[in-house]
Design an enzyme around this catalytic site. Structure first.
Site, PDB file in Angstrom:
ATOM      1  N   HIS A 162      18.852  33.172  32.809  1.00 16.16           N
ATOM      2  CA  HIS A 162      18.773  34.613  32.498  1.00 16.16           C
ATOM      3  C   HIS A 162      19.562  35.447  33.513  1.00 16.16           C
ATOM      4  O   HIS A 162      19.274  36.617  33.715  1.00 16.16           O
ATOM      5  CB  HIS A 162      17.327  35.108  32.465  1.00 16.16           C
ATOM      6  CG  HIS A 162      16.381  34.214  31.726  1.00 16.16           C
ATOM      7  ND1 HIS A 162      16.076  34.404  30.394  1.00 16.16           N
ATOM      8  CD2 HIS A 162      15.701  33.106  32.112  1.00 16.16           C
ATOM      9  CE1 HIS A 162      15.226  33.456  30.006  1.00 16.16           C
ATOM     10  NE2 HIS A 162      15.000  32.650  31.024  1.00 16.16           N
ATOM     11  N   SER A 283      45.135  47.984  41.335  1.00 16.12           N
ATOM     12  CA  SER A 283      44.954  49.217  40.576  1.00 16.12           C
ATOM     13  C   SER A 283      46.006  50.215  41.036  1.00 16.12           C
ATOM     14  O   SER A 283      46.322  50.275  42.222  1.00 16.12           O
ATOM     15  CB  SER A 283      43.556  49.774  40.818  1.00 16.12           C
ATOM     16  OG  SER A 283      43.537  51.158  40.539  1.00 16.12           O
ATOM     17  N   LYS A 289      41.505  47.874  45.205  1.00 17.86           N
ATOM     18  CA  LYS A 289      41.109  47.005  44.096  1.00 17.86           C
ATOM     19  C   LYS A 289      41.937  45.727  43.988  1.00 17.86           C
ATOM     20  O   LYS A 289      43.146  45.736  44.167  1.00 17.86           O
ATOM     21  CB  LYS A 289      41.239  47.764  42.758  1.00 17.86           C
ATOM     22  CG  LYS A 289      40.221  48.854  42.558  1.00 17.86           C
ATOM     23  CD  LYS A 289      38.832  48.326  42.195  1.00 17.86           C
ATOM     24  CE  LYS A 289      38.757  47.696  40.848  1.00 17.86           C
ATOM     25  NZ  LYS A 289      38.337  48.566  39.791  1.00 17.86           N
ATOM     26  N   GLU A 296      39.674  37.984  32.825  1.00 17.75           N
ATOM     27  CA  GLU A 296      39.278  38.878  31.729  1.00 17.75           C
ATOM     28  C   GLU A 296      40.059  38.562  30.450  1.00 17.75           C
ATOM     29  O   GLU A 296      39.528  38.589  29.345  1.00 17.75           O
ATOM     30  CB  GLU A 296      39.513  40.332  32.128  1.00 17.75           C
ATOM     31  CG  GLU A 296      38.623  40.804  33.268  1.00 17.75           C
ATOM     32  CD  GLU A 296      39.130  42.103  33.873  1.00 17.75           C
ATOM     33  OE1 GLU A 296      39.763  42.047  34.948  1.00 17.75           O
ATOM     34  OE2 GLU A 296      38.927  43.148  33.264  1.00 17.75           O
TER      35      GLU A 296
END
Ligand code: ARG
Length: 464
Positions: A162, A283, A289, A296
């Site tokens: 979980h 970024s 970043k 992704e």
């Protein structure tokens, strides 16, 4: 919208006028099926050789055809070939160019053959190549996972259920879970390859042919195990494409799950892993970043691949036997899925090879969240002969005590432990440590470093 074009040179005998421009646009597949040029030419060369051996065409015609086809292939591969939309597809583009090169014998190539068995054969050969490429990609992926597992066989990290801390596990064990998945993908690909390896060539339009063709010969020369046994099925079967998309979808699902873990693990909140610059981006506005874009995109590719599977299943589901033009819609789905899968696998391989587990974060996360509560309950059973249900209850009370005090289980004093269960002895502290916890889970397939090493050795031998 009619135009002045004359009818198609390949099939236009009964047509007085050429197709409308929109007809041509919806009908033509050359824009994408040119990717099967090599397979088309291999199939035609095998067919021509068989026709000559059977005395259906002369040896000299077959030789002219087979050599001419190699010229066509080299033109296509060097980018010199001019594809024509009016000629619809790769089959007619190749044959028409062959005619320009060798003249009359080119017209004999299509004896005892149809575009229906031709396209089924070309496409099968193409899909078969993709299965082989996917299997090599999976082997490479498994290799880098084995390397990570070996280097981190003793490294502890939290195991989750979980996405809540459950029990400590080892980094090596987590890597090996993906080895199992990718190995199953490999086995599914190999199974699909065996099942699909029947040659449609010679099924002709749908019913076979009156020419004395030798289907064993063409099948064998194209690396098939046998000719397909029913001509109606042979020209209308796209199971091989559906199976490829199915196994690709399952494999992409595995890639996506791992990608998701990498996204989570590389976040500032987790810091379980550092991804390499080679597979990250920055970024344009936030200088600090470093984004896990490759992960992704791997996670996203599964959407296209599943989409292709559903797309082709939907195309096929209502088709009566035998060939229908609907089936031309098979290729783009499969091409796109294959490209996406290969890219996702290659990116994943690179990310895994480069990633560096962060020992300190993994260790402290492994020890937090009362991760050794089960070890404590098991100890109460073993050392104090407590029924497991009671041990579970006692441990729950100790977790509550620690939680209220804002500390972890190993930080409880002996008095605190004994306030819940008077029989608890100091030796319990050994049990509460994460290294002891993982080492103790030495059941077959468990997380203990010794088990993980045994599995690594087994896979190294199998994939060696
Ligand atoms: N381009 C077609 C396809 O991909 C080739 C087969 C065409 N056959 C036919 N009878 N029109 O399916």
């Amino acid at each position: 919208m009619s135009d002045e074009k004359t009818s198609n040179a390949m099939w236009g005998g009964r047509f007085a006028a050429g197709p409308d421009a929109i007809m041509e646009a919806i009908n033509a597949s050359i824009g994408f099926d040119k990717r099967m040029a090599r397979q088309d030419i291999e199939g035609s060369r095998a067919h021509a050789a068989m026709l000559a051996k059977q005395g259906i065409i002369t040896d000299s015609d077959a030789q002219a055809i087979r050599e001419g086809l190699l010229t066509v292939l080299s033109e296509i591969e060097s980018g010199d070939f001019e594809f024509s939309t009016a000629l619809e597809d790769i089959h007619m583009n190749v044959e028409s160019r062959l005619k320009e090169i060798i003249g009359e014998p080119a017209g004999r190539l299509h004896t005892g053959r149809s575009r229906n068995d031709q396209v089924a054969t070309d496409f099968k050969l193409w899909v078969r190549d993709q299965l082989d490429a996917a299997i090599s990609g999976l082997n490479a992926l498994i290799d880098v996972l084995l390397d990570q597992a070996e280097a981190g066989a003793d490294l502890v990290m939290p195991g989750f259920t979980h996405l809540q801390t459950a029990q400590p596990v080892t980094w090596g064990h987590h890597m090996m879970a993906y080895v199992e998945m990718f190995a199953r993908d490999k086995s599914r690909m190999s199974d699909a390859r065996v099942r699909m390896n029947e040659c449609p060539l010679g099924a002709v339009a749908l019913a076979g042919t009156s020419f004395p063709i030798d289907r064993e010969m063409t099948g064998a020369s194209l690396g098939f195990d046998r000719p397909s046994a029913n001509s109606l099925d042979a020209v209308s079967d796209r199971d091989f494409a559906l199976e490829f998309l199915s196994v690709a979808s399952i494999c992409a699902t595995h890639l996506s799950r791992f990608a998701e873990e990498l996204v989570i693990w590389s976040s500032a909140q987790f810091r379980f892993v550092t991804l390499s610059d080679r597979f990250s981006t920055g970024s344009s506005i936030m200088p600090q970043k470093k984004n896990p874009d490759a992960a992704e995109l791997i996670r996203a590719k599964v959407g296209r691949i599943n989409g292709s599977l559903v797309g082709l299943l939907t195309v096929m589901k209502g088709l009566p036997l035998a060939y229908s033009k609907d089936m031309q819609e098979d290729k783009e789905q499969v091409f796109d899925a294959a490209d996406s899968l290969m890219l996702a696998m290659a990116a994943m391989e690179g990310m895994i090879a480069d990633m560096v587990p962060n020992k300190a974060s993994l260790e402290s996360a492994a020890a937090s969240g009362f991760s050794t509560a089960t070890d404590l309950a098991d100890w109460l059973v073993r050392a104090l002969d407590m029924p497991f249900r009671d041990a579970h209850h006692v441990t729950g009370a100790l977790v509550k005590l620690a939680e209220d005090a804002g500390i972890d289980l190993p930080d409880l004093s002996l008095e605190q432990l004994q306030s819940v269960c008077a029989d608890i002895k100091p030796e319990v502290y050994k049990i509460l440590g994460v290294y002891n916890s993982v080492a103790s889970r030495a059941s077959y397939g468990g997380t203990a470093p010794a088990q993980v090493r045994a599995q690594i050795a087994r896979w190294r031998k199998e994939t060696g």
